[in-house]
Design an enzyme around this catalytic site. Structure first.
Site, PDB file in Angstrom:
ATOM      1  N   CYS A  86       5.780  24.390  41.084  1.00 10.93           N
ATOM      2  CA  CYS A  86       5.825  23.145  41.869  1.00 10.93           C
ATOM      3  C   CYS A  86       4.416  22.633  42.175  1.00 10.93           C
ATOM      4  O   CYS A  86       3.667  23.284  42.902  1.00 10.93           O
ATOM      5  CB  CYS A  86       6.612  23.437  43.146  1.00 10.93           C
ATOM      6  SG  CYS A  86       6.367  22.285  44.483  1.00 10.93           S
TER       7      CYS A  86
ATOM      8  N   CYS B 177       3.659  21.943  45.890  1.00 13.02           N
ATOM      9  CA  CYS B 177       3.518  23.210  46.629  1.00 13.02           C
ATOM     10  C   CYS B 177       2.079  23.699  46.560  1.00 13.02           C
ATOM     11  O   CYS B 177       1.539  24.227  47.530  1.00 13.02           O
ATOM     12  CB  CYS B 177       4.437  24.289  46.049  1.00 13.02           C
ATOM     13  SG  CYS B 177       6.188  23.859  46.145  1.00 13.02           S
TER      14      CYS B 177
END
Length: 99
Positions: free
Chosen positions: A24, A27
């Protein structure tokens, strides 16, 4: 993990859980922001990163459908939840509002 997780969020200390994943992009952007939040707030908050791919039952329990998703707990109660990347000032403000 489950028993440890429950013990963690049952604490009197605020616990910010960062549900994330290796793949991600957002993230990865959030990680240094959370480091700065921890640097500013010190021991008033514990910040824990949880990989949704490695902890799927936990992610399901808290209905984490997108990452990053942050949840704030104190004494086992979920106080706040937000998906996506926030700025340091926004996260600090939220945490301070529950201190």
């Amino acid at each position: 993990m489950k028993g440890n997780f429950n013990a963690l969020i049952d604490s009197d200390q605020l616990v910010l859980i960062d549900f994330s994943a290796e793949w991600c992009g957002p993230c990865k952007m959030l990680a240094p922001i959370l480091k700065d939040v921890k640097a500013e707030l010190g021991d008033s908050v514990k910040i824990v990163k949880i990989d949704v791919d490695k902890n799927q039952p936990l992610a399901s329990k808290y209905q984490v459908r997108g990452v990053p998703t942050m949840l704030l707990f104190k004494k086992g109660q979920q106080l706040w939840r937000q998906s996506g990347v926030l700025q340091k000032s926004e996260i600090v403000q939220v945490v301070k509002s529950y201190l």
